[in-house]
Design a protein around this motif. Structure first.
Motif, short mmCIF file in Angstrom:
data_model
loop_
_atom_site.label_atom_id
_atom_site.label_comp_id
_atom_site.label_asym_id
_atom_site.label_seq_id
_atom_site.Cartn_x
_atom_site.Cartn_y
_atom_site.Cartn_z
N PRO A 22 0.82 -1.23 0.00
CA PRO A 22 0.00 0.00 0.00
C PRO A 22 0.85 1.28 0.00
O PRO A 22 0.48 2.27 -0.63
CB PRO A 22 -0.82 -0.12 1.30
N VAL A 23 1.98 1.25 0.72
CA VAL A 23 2.85 2.42 0.78
C VAL A 23 3.44 2.70 -0.60
O VAL A 23 3.44 3.84 -1.09
CB VAL A 23 3.98 2.21 1.81
N LEU A 24 3.97 1.67 -1.24
CA LEU A 24 4.63 1.84 -2.52
C LEU A 24 3.64 2.12 -3.66
O LEU A 24 3.98 2.80 -4.62
CB LEU A 24 5.48 0.61 -2.83
N GLU A 25 2.43 1.58 -3.56
CA GLU A 25 1.43 1.85 -4.60
C GLU A 25 1.11 3.33 -4.67
O GLU A 25 0.93 3.89 -5.75
CB GLU A 25 0.15 1.05 -4.31
N GLU A 26 1.04 3.96 -3.51
CA GLU A 26 0.76 5.40 -3.47
C GLU A 26 1.83 6.17 -4.24
O GLU A 26 1.52 7.12 -4.96
CB GLU A 26 0.72 5.87 -2.01
N PHE A 27 3.07 5.75 -4.13
CA PHE A 27 4.16 6.44 -4.82
C PHE A 27 4.24 6.05 -6.30
O PHE A 27 4.50 6.88 -7.15
CB PHE A 27 5.49 6.14 -4.12
N ALA A 28 4.01 4.78 -6.57
CA ALA A 28 4.13 4.31 -7.95
C ALA A 28 3.09 4.96 -8.86
O ALA A 28 3.33 5.15 -10.05
CB ALA A 28 3.98 2.80 -8.00
#
Length: 704
Positions: A177-183
């Motif tokens: 979830p953290v990385l999806e926000e950035f990706a």
């Protein structure tokens, strides 16, 4: 009158909001100016802290203490925890993270309770296990409510099995979830991807390098410099780099970075800066309005034979045509440029070309998932954060590649380490450079908790080498007295809890207050050593060479446990498998050679010991005037001498073997130096001194 009162109230509220926002930034950057801002806020709250500010204010005040901003020589962990708990009880998820951190490190007072209890007691078992469960619960609730650094910490815990069962699926659930926000957001994706450039700088910011760059001095001199010369170009470029990535204590500032890069290109025709100017226009970073025409002009104009620069140019041109920025969109042309960049080993080009191959087929191009995965793998191997994230998703889904949950979770961990939470590590490095060891230690604690291996390693080294960990701040028995002098505690509305009972409410069900007070009064405990050992063991699992070397030393000398030569030998061998600077490598080789010579943890092997002593000298010679063969023979001689003394005792050895010792020493040294006449005089004098000193020692021994 009512309207005027309302307006004044709105003005005051806006003013305090601005002050709190300013204070929060200063705290995050560990700036000394936060003291002045704190005093201004306390003046606003001199009678009572309004409810709408309590949660945020208590958390920020806890950080203010925890980061050593209140007193640069002391960090009062007990008071910091008191305010973190108050804020956490009011629902602040950031405070839940800090409560979890302090509990995990035993800075909640649990260590100096259970350390002085009988191991078979119920209280010992409870306290020993309590800190892990409390730490996990606070961290978990903070993570599921959306705090990124708590999610990263939970992902790391499940990845490594720290306090929980090792489970790569659970690890991925917290990381994704953290990385999806950035990706899914270009600028944020750019942030974590670009931070791969900083990764090496962060990793290399250890305690064995000279930091000579006065970044603030350069900022004042060069930031507003209109004319840049070739002599000043290096400093200006370093300043631009620091502004772009937020390094060396400077906040990330794309506008200032762009201005400096543009001056370097415009005035000195610096090719690297020109490429950066073009990229920042393409990505709309630090510019009021992106100038795609200027970017295209610069990229087409620069001629270079340097592979790195040409790869960046091709990748940028590919991005322009892929997005149609100032030109007609042309996917075929974009793909061609990405291919050229990939052929030059540009990892952005590899990732972009691989991503194109993964997309569905069109009239213009064909889908080739196998080729796409191969290119993304190549980019991920270089540390490309978005490639690591994409490859992790591919591995989790098993798309045209074998399914590997473990590898996917490891890649997600590597990718997450590039996020904005890495700023904590940057600040910690800067504080250490400024010799603010206590403050840097707190930052390393926080960074290490979110899985930065170098932060774990650095925290252990600081506690060993610098006076940064103060025991008196951990004693909770006098926390009431310290709070009585606390300006925030004195404000009306803070006396709703007895601090001792508030901090130890769960422990009190097992013992009465007087007994617990007696336990807390004890002054001697070795939490510093326990934490060092824990950190070193944790980062040694990550195959960090320095941590293995330190653990080798600890087992060899019996620093935190009994002497264990076998464990020491294993850690030394693992240290040599990683990267060590020459002096450290020489130290490890020497100790291994000594262990072979003396039979410590391994069978005695004189031939092997001599070979390893030679490796030690070749890595870092302490006596450069002597040839390697001479140094090895001297060391071998001294080791055998040590063995004889160890067996017979110094007095008996001098009585029986002294003359033979000196003659043997002279013969050994002369034999190995016969072809090196320049050093014979030095060695002769040294031998004479040794002889006279030993003779004097022998006479004293006879008189006694």
């Amino acid at each position: 009158m009512i309207i005027l009162t309302l307006l004044l109230g709105i003005y005051a509220q806006n003013n305090i909001n601005e002050l709190l926002k300013e204070w929060e930034i200063q705290i995050e950057q560990s700036q000394i100016e936060s003291q002045q801002t704190f005093n201004e806020i306390v003046q606003y709250f001199k009678d009572e802290i309004p409810k709408q500010y309590q949660s945020r204010f208590y958390r920020m005040y806890g950080q203010y203490i925890f980061y050593g901003l209140e007193n640069e020589n002391r960090i009062d962990f007990a008071r910091a925890l008191f305010y973190f708990k108050k804020s956490s009880d009011l629902g602040d998820i950031n405070s839940q993270f800090y409560v979890s951190l302090l509990t995990y490190l035993n800075l909640d007072g649990s260590y100096n309770i259970y350390k002085n209890l009988k191991k078979e007691s119920q209280l010992y078992r409870y306290v020993k296990e309590k800190y892990q469960s409390v730490s996990l619960i606070d961290l978990y609730f903070s993570a599921i409510q959306g705090l990124d650094k708590s999610s990263i910490a939970m992902g790391y815990r499940h990845l490594k099995g720290i306090g929980v069962n090792q489970n790569c699926s659970n690890s991925a659930l917290f990381y994704l979830p953290v990385l999806e926000e950035f990706a899914n957001q270009p600028i944020k994706a750019k942030y974590i991807n670009d931070n791969r450039q900083v990764a090496k700088a962060l990793y290399d910011s250890n305690f064995y390098m000279n930091h000579e760059l006065d970044i603030f001095g350069h900022a004042q001199i060069f930031e507003n410099l209109n004319l840049i010369t070739y002599d000043s170009a290096t400093e200006v470029k370093q300043l631009a780099y620091s502004f772009y990535y937020g390094l060396n204590g400077l906040r990330r500032n794309y506008e200032k970075a762009y201005q400096l890069y543009y001056k370097l290109y415009d005035q000195l025709n610096d090719k690297e800066s020109g490429i950066k100017v073009a990229q920042m226009n393409i990505e709309n970073l630090g510019v009021g309005q992106p100038n795609y025409e200027l970017a295209l002009e610069i990229l087409n104009k620069i001629e270079t034979k340097k592979q790195e620069f040409q790869g960046k140019i091709y990748n940028a041109l590919g991005y322009i045509y892929f997005k149609g920025l100032g030109v007609s969109q042309d996917i075929v042309k974009a793909q061609d440029y990405f291919r050229k960049a990939a052929d030059l080993q540009n990892n952005d080009g590899q990732f972009n070309l691989g991503s194109l191959y993964m997309l569905p087929s069109t009239i213009q191009r064909e889908r080739n998932q196998a080729k796409g995965v191969q290119l993304i793998e190549q980019a991920a191997a270089t540390g490309h954060a978005m490639a690591q994230y994409s490859l992790a998703l591919i591995l989790l889904d098993g798309v045209d590649l074998f399914y590997s949950c473990d590898l996917a979770a490891s890649l997600l961990h590597a990718s997450s380490s590039r996020g904005p939470w890495a700023d904590t590590l940057k600040i910690a490095n800067y504080l250490f450079q400024q010799e603010q060891y206590a403050q840097s230690l707190s930052k390393y604690f926080e960074a290490g908790y979110t899985g930065f291996n170098v932060a774990i390693q650095n925290a252990a080294v600081i506690m060993e080498q610098n006076d940064a960990f103060y025991y008196d701040s951990l004693h909770f028995s006098d926390v009431q007295n310290r709070l009585n002098n606390d300006p925030v505690f004195q404000i009306n509305g803070v006396y709703d809890h007895d601090p001792f009972g508030y901090l130890y409410s769960d422990y009190l069900q097992f013992v009465n207050k007087s007994t617990l007070y007696d336990l807390l009064q004890l002054d001697s405990f070795g939490l510093n050593g326990v934490l060092q050992y824990r950190f070193l063991t944790q980062c040694a699992k990550e195959k960090e060479a320095i941590c293995h070397m330190k653990l080798g030393d600890y087992y060899y000398n019996g620093k935190y446990d009994d002497v264990d030569f076998k464990q020491s030998f294993l850690h030394y061998k693992k240290a040599l498998e990683g990267q060590l600077i020459d002096a450290m490598k020489a130290h490890v080789y020497f100790n291994i050679g000594l262990m072979y010579a003396l039979g410590q943890g391994v069978n005695i092997n004189r031939t092997k010991s001599i070979e390893i002593f030679e490796l030690s000298i070749n890595s870092y010679s302490l006596i450069p005037i002597l040839p390697t063969s001479a140094q090895v023979q001297v060391i071998d001689f001294l080791v055998n001498l040590y063995k004889q003394i160890d067996q017979t005792g110094i007095e008996q050895f001098l009585d029986i073997n002294y003359v033979e010792l000196i003659l043997s020493l002279i013969d050994t040294v002369e034999e190995c130096l016969i072809r090196n006449s320049q050093t014979i005089v030095n060695v002769s004098v040294a031998s004479l001194i040794v002889f006279l000193f030993g003779w004097r020692l022998k006479l004293i021994n006879q008189q006694n």
